[in-house]
Motif scaffolding. Structure first.
Motif, PDB file in Angstrom:
ATOM      1  N   LEU A 124       0.831  -1.206   0.000  1.00 18.82           N
ATOM      2  CA  LEU A 124       0.000   0.000   0.000  1.00 18.82           C
ATOM      3  C   LEU A 124       0.866   1.257   0.000  1.00 18.82           C
ATOM      4  CD1 LEU A 124      -3.059  -0.781   2.309  1.00 18.82           C
ATOM      5  CD2 LEU A 124      -2.608  -1.425  -0.019  1.00 18.82           C
ATOM      6  N   ILE A 125       1.953   1.221   0.777  1.00 18.20           N
ATOM      7  CA  ILE A 125       2.854   2.388   0.788  1.00 18.20           C
ATOM      8  C   ILE A 125       3.429   2.590  -0.626  1.00 18.20           C
ATOM      9  CG2 ILE A 125       5.058   3.296   1.665  1.00 18.20           C
ATOM     10  CD1 ILE A 125       4.401   2.075   4.359  1.00 18.20           C
ATOM     11  N   GLY A 126       3.825   1.474  -1.246  1.00 22.63           N
ATOM     12  CA  GLY A 126       4.364   1.556  -2.607  1.00 22.63           C
ATOM     13  C   GLY A 126       3.321   2.097  -3.581  1.00 22.63           C
ATOM     14  N   ALA A 127       2.093   1.567  -3.484  1.00 24.80           N
ATOM     15  CA  ALA A 127       1.050   1.948  -4.443  1.00 24.80           C
ATOM     16  C   ALA A 127       0.608   3.400  -4.283  1.00 24.80           C
ATOM     17  CB  ALA A 127      -0.150   1.019  -4.296  1.00 24.80           C
ATOM     18  N   ILE A 164       5.317  10.524  -5.243  1.00 25.21           N
ATOM     19  CA  ILE A 164       6.646  11.157  -5.206  1.00 25.21           C
ATOM     20  C   ILE A 164       7.148  11.398  -6.636  1.00 25.21           C
ATOM     21  CG2 ILE A 164       9.085  10.773  -4.544  1.00 25.21           C
ATOM     22  CD1 ILE A 164       7.926   9.112  -2.161  1.00 25.21           C
ATOM     23  N   MET A 165       6.994  10.367  -7.469  1.00 27.11           N
ATOM     24  CA  MET A 165       7.482  10.485  -8.851  1.00 27.11           C
ATOM     25  C   MET A 165       6.765  11.587  -9.616  1.00 27.11           C
ATOM     26  SD  MET A 165       7.885   6.674 -10.170  1.00 27.11           S
ATOM     27  CE  MET A 165       8.953   5.505  -9.427  1.00 27.11           C
ATOM     28  N   SER A 166       5.432  11.611  -9.515  1.00 25.96           N
ATOM     29  CA  SER A 166       4.717  12.603 -10.332  1.00 25.96           C
ATOM     30  C   SER A 166       4.937  14.022  -9.831  1.00 25.96           C
ATOM     31  CB  SER A 166       3.230  12.271 -10.441  1.00 25.96           C
ATOM     32  OG  SER A 166       2.688  12.080  -9.184  1.00 25.96           O
ATOM     33  N   ILE A 221      11.887  13.620   1.532  1.00 25.38           N
ATOM     34  CA  ILE A 221      11.747  13.215   2.950  1.00 25.38           C
ATOM     35  C   ILE A 221      10.608  12.208   3.084  1.00 25.38           C
ATOM     36  CG2 ILE A 221      11.260  14.051   5.295  1.00 25.38           C
ATOM     37  CD1 ILE A 221      12.637  16.693   4.480  1.00 25.38           C
ATOM     38  N   ILE A 222       9.526  12.413   2.316  1.00 18.96           N
ATOM     39  CA  ILE A 222       8.418  11.444   2.321  1.00 18.96           C
ATOM     40  C   ILE A 222       8.928  10.098   1.798  1.00 18.96           C
ATOM     41  CG2 ILE A 222       6.151  10.900   1.268  1.00 18.96           C
ATOM     42  CD1 ILE A 222       6.047  13.114   3.413  1.00 18.96           C
ATOM     43  N   GLY A 223       9.766  10.157   0.750  1.00 20.80           N
ATOM     44  CA  GLY A 223      10.360   8.931   0.203  1.00 20.80           C
ATOM     45  C   GLY A 223      11.146   8.186   1.261  1.00 20.80           C
ATOM     46  N   PHE A 280      20.897   9.343  -0.322  1.00 24.23           N
ATOM     47  CA  PHE A 280      19.587   9.396  -0.999  1.00 24.23           C
ATOM     48  C   PHE A 280      19.025  10.818  -0.994  1.00 24.23           C
ATOM     49  CE2 PHE A 280      14.932   9.257  -0.253  1.00 24.23           C
ATOM     50  CZ  PHE A 280      14.512   8.688  -1.446  1.00 24.23           C
ATOM     51  N   LEU A 281      18.999  11.426   0.191  1.00 21.46           N
ATOM     52  CA  LEU A 281      18.411  12.769   0.297  1.00 21.46           C
ATOM     53  C   LEU A 281      19.238  13.807  -0.446  1.00 21.46           C
ATOM     54  CD1 LEU A 281      16.911  13.317   3.860  1.00 21.46           C
ATOM     55  CD2 LEU A 281      15.765  12.814   1.723  1.00 21.46           C
ATOM     56  N   LEU A 282      20.562  13.717  -0.276  1.00 17.66           N
ATOM     57  CA  LEU A 282      21.430  14.705  -0.933  1.00 17.66           C
ATOM     58  C   LEU A 282      21.267  14.646  -2.457  1.00 17.66           C
ATOM     59  CD1 LEU A 282      23.736  16.811  -0.230  1.00 17.66           C
ATOM     60  CD2 LEU A 282      25.308  15.022  -0.940  1.00 17.66           C
TER      61      LEU A 282
END
Lengths: 502, 269
Positions: free
Chosen positions: A215-218, A224-226, A398-400, B145-147
């Protein structure tokens, strides 16, 4: 009698929650977090619930529920901030709010609009809560009469209806997404014969795929990507001014509020359909019923009130099938179901027997969350607006990072991370091709229910499907599924046209 | 809008073919599951078989994919894909670009830029999840990753994307070759923190590329300072909360987390 008992238990829980300082602190903290998640374009209530699920793993169930319900309520409400101030809905749920909220802000009434949405959202949540406490035990009681056929059809109905109503392009793309979710759910050893299905010799897949990382992935990775793809940032924000609850206007619109709440609860209780659809349906209905439909789209106060009431009432609606049938009513509710499973709570008809205090506890939390949301909305609105100025390219990574550590923390398993990324990339590709993600998630969640109940039902009937036509609830569900499928085809449109000509 | 629909139908044509293959794969996988006989002490009949739902899924997916395929053919999506392929091949042969469709070219360019940005995000996620987390200190992995992501997307400059992108690809190749040749095991045997040091160097190299671009103006310099601060502070806080407050053991605690954070934490405790 049972309803009175529930009501009494509900009042006891409110008293208990009000005297628990840590619980209150968690409630306010999570509501604030929810509002920030909801207000920030790119972040959603579902993603907030998903990320917080991983943090609540170590908490007791009650505290975890306070945190998760708080972020859910705050997240749905928070979307109205950017909808009103920048004309960009923070979440899909407040897309309809932007239609009239932004024109109001342009006229210099941003503070008034925010005050009205805050109060309307709180009332919507409150009415939704009322339906949870009154309807959930009744539906649970009814569901006790269900056999495996009914549960199989209910799961199938959830996937089909969610696919039909959430697809942005062709209807059957929603169904394809649902089938893909179902496929993900059958991976692993089956529960009846422990036979490995589609595990490809990977031992980590033997126990099936973990729901929370999927679910986190979906929900998280495509977002994040868009957002990073477009490098979107919030600019040109209108000034707020003074925020007032404006009770006089609210009282004047009580019929609108009641109607929108009923729409919100009704739509919320349909599996897999979220707050966004509740907002739009309520907007359309209110416009048709309004004495001044010409004001809609030009800064109508009524429109802002109706959409925000409906999307927040949808929370209660979504909780009803979740608690009484184990079928999530909306994407954030699907995430909540995952969280409940993590805490060893199995929602469904047996919940009232196994855990009789759970539903009153949830409704008490919902009530306090709506009060906390109103207080935070009235007092901290200007601070939330400051947070919106943080560029998306700063908080999305940061969300990632939180998605990664959250998925890992669930089972202390690196395989969950691989799963999260792969599902995330596939979900992104599907989104870009016009496939909705909600049916996929509903498919993953309802897959085991579908599989076990279908086989159990056929085992009892010795392979016969006749009980579907002999049992009234099963027959109704079957007919609704058939009607949903047929109504989405061109054939239905032709028949309708023929009849209308006659 | 109409143009979007045409593009969508073109994509549907390709997706439907992939989905048809996937559904056939599901049906083949399901056909290998026990449908009769005895498995796990249970006498199998078709309706108890573990293959039942996968077969339904396979058939359902196959029917829907075929409908999608037919729809894409009817709405000229298939024709569009064939035209695109023909145009691509002929352009490649003639080496000429039509100047009349400049709008189309600019749209294509914007799409390519978007795709490049998404690829960068996927690449950094891939490096972190598949290459770093199983082997390298979690803290330095998160800092890297963040940087990388924050630096590239917050500074948001085309030249920076090109340079940092190339560097990331180069480091990915290095890390992949280390992982696939099992050199990582040898390196750790020789010196416990060798991989942590390699990733530290990798992080510094990314920072140098960012810095080179940032020194050109004060605004970007300020942005880089924010990126650097957040890239270090956020992972330190998040890992500390998960490790010490939520008692979640980190995947690998090496040179940075074990030797520095743990030492400070236990000294203060």
């Amino acid at each position: 009698m049972q309803m009175l008992e529930s009501l009494l238990s509900f009042l006891v829980h409110i008293g208990y929650l009000l005297t628990d300082p840590i619980g209150l602190l968690v409630l306010f903290g999570s509501v604030i977090m929810g509002i920030i998640f909801g207000a920030t374009p790119g972040l959603t209530a579902t993603l907030g619930v998903a990320l917080l699920t991983t943090l609540t793993y170590g908490m007791n169930t009650s505290t975890a529920m306070i945190a998760l319900m708080g972020i859910y309520v705050g997240g749905v409400y928070g979307g109205s901030y950017t909808a009103i101030l920048v004309n960009i809905p923070g979440t899909a749920a407040s897309a309809a709010t932007a239609m009239d909220g932004y024109p109001l802000a342009c006229k210099g009434f941003a503070g008034r609009a925010l005050g009205l949405t805050t109060t309307a959202s709180a009332i919507g949540t409150f009415i939704g809560m009322f339906f949870v406490i009154t309807l959930s035990p009744v539906i649970s009681e009814l569901a006790l009469q269900f056999t495996s056929f009914e549960f199989f059809l209910l799961a199938l109905f959830g996937i089909i209806i969610s696919g039909s109503l959430t697809s942005p392009d062709l209807v059957y793309k929603g169904w394809i997404a649902g089938f893909l979710g179902l496929f993900l759910s059958v991976i692993g050893r089956d529960s009846l014969q422990v036979y490995p299905r589609f595990t490809f010799g990977i031992s980590q897949l033997d126990s099936g795929i973990e729901v929370v990382p999927v679910l986190i992935g979906a929900f998280g990775i495509p977002q994040i990507m868009s957002v990073l793809k477009d490098n979107f940032s919030v600019t040109g924000m209108k000034s707020i001014g003074k925020i007032l609850p404006d009770f006089k206007t609210i009282f004047k619109h009580i019929p609108v509020i009641l109607r929108s709440s009923l729409i919100g609860v009704g739509i919320g209780s349909v599996p897999g359909i979220g707050e966004d659809i509740a907002g739009w349906v309520s907007y359309g209905t209110a416009k048709r019923a309004s004495k001044h439909p010409e004001e809609y789209g030009n800064g109508s106060v009524e429109a802002v009130i109706c959409t925000e009431t409906a999307n927040n009432a949808c929370i209660g609606g979504a909780m009803i099938p979740l608690l009484s049938l184990g079928v999530p009513g909306s994407p954030p509710a699907a995430m909540l179901l995952g969280a409940l499973m993590l805490h060893g709570v199995n929602p469904g008809p047996m919940l009232t027997f196994e855990n009789p205090e759970f539903i009153p506890n949830i409704t008490a939390i919902l009530l306090l969350a709506s009060v906390a949301m109103w207080i935070c909305g009235m007092l901290l609105a200007k601070q939330f607006v400051k947070v919106l100025r943080i560029p998306t390219s700063i908080f999305m990574p940061i969300i990632g990072l939180l998605c990664i550590i959250g998925s890992y923390a669930i089972g202390l398993n690196e395989f969950n991370l691989y799963l999260m990324l792969i599902v995330g990339v596939i979900a992104y590709i599907l989104t870009e091709q016009g496939y909705p993600i909600a049916p996929l998630v509903i498919g993953v969640i309802l897959g085991p229910m579908c599989d076990e109940n279908l086989r159990r039902a056929l085992m009892v009937s010795q392979g016969s499907f006749a009980p579907i036509f002999q049992r009234p609830v099963a027959l109704i569900l079957f007919l609704v599924i058939v009607a949903t499928i047929l109504s989405s085809t061109g054939m239905f449109a032709k028949v309708k046209e023929k009849f209308s000509k006659k | 809008m109409i143009e979007d629909k045409v593009t969508m139908r073109k994509r549907d044509f390709i997706t439907s073919l992939i989905l048809i293959c996937a559904s056939i794969g599901i049906l083949i996988g399901a056909s290998r599951m026990p449908m009769k006989g005895n498995y796990g002490g249970v006498q199998n009949v078709w309706y108890v078989s573990p293959a039942l739902l996968p077969i339904i899924i396979g058939i359902g997916l196959l029917i829907l994919s075929c409908i999608l395929l037919i729809n894409s053919i009817v709405s000229k999506g298939a024709r569009g894909v064939i035209d695109d392929v023909v145009a691509f091949v002929s352009k490649k042969n003639s080496h000429t670009t039509s100047t009349s469709d400049s709008v189309e070219v600019s749209k294509k360019l914007a799409r390519q830029i978007s795709q490049f940005r998404v690829s960068i995000v996927v690449l950094v996620f891939f490096i972190l999840i598949f290459l770093l987390i199983p082997r390298v200190d979690f803290l330095i992995s998160l800092i890297f990753f963040l940087l990388s992501i924050m630096g590239m997307f917050y500074l948001n400059q085309a030249t920076l994307f090109r340079k940092a992108g190339r560097l990331l690809i180069a480091w990915t190749l290095v890390l992949c070759s280390i992982a696939w040749s099992n050199l990582d095991i040898l390196l750790v045997q020789a010196f416990e923190f060798s991989l942590d040091i390699i990733v530290f160097v990798m992080t510094v190299s990314i920072y140098i590329v960012l810095r080179k671009e940032a020194i050109k103006d004060t605004e970007t310099k300020k942005k880089l300072r924010i990126v650097l601060l957040l890239s270090i502070a956020v992972p330190v806080i998040v890992t500390a909360v998960f490790r010490y407050a939520l008692l979640v053991p980190l995947p690998v605690e090496g040179l940075f987390f074990d030797r520095i954070c743990n030492s400070i934490y236990y000294a203060l405790r």
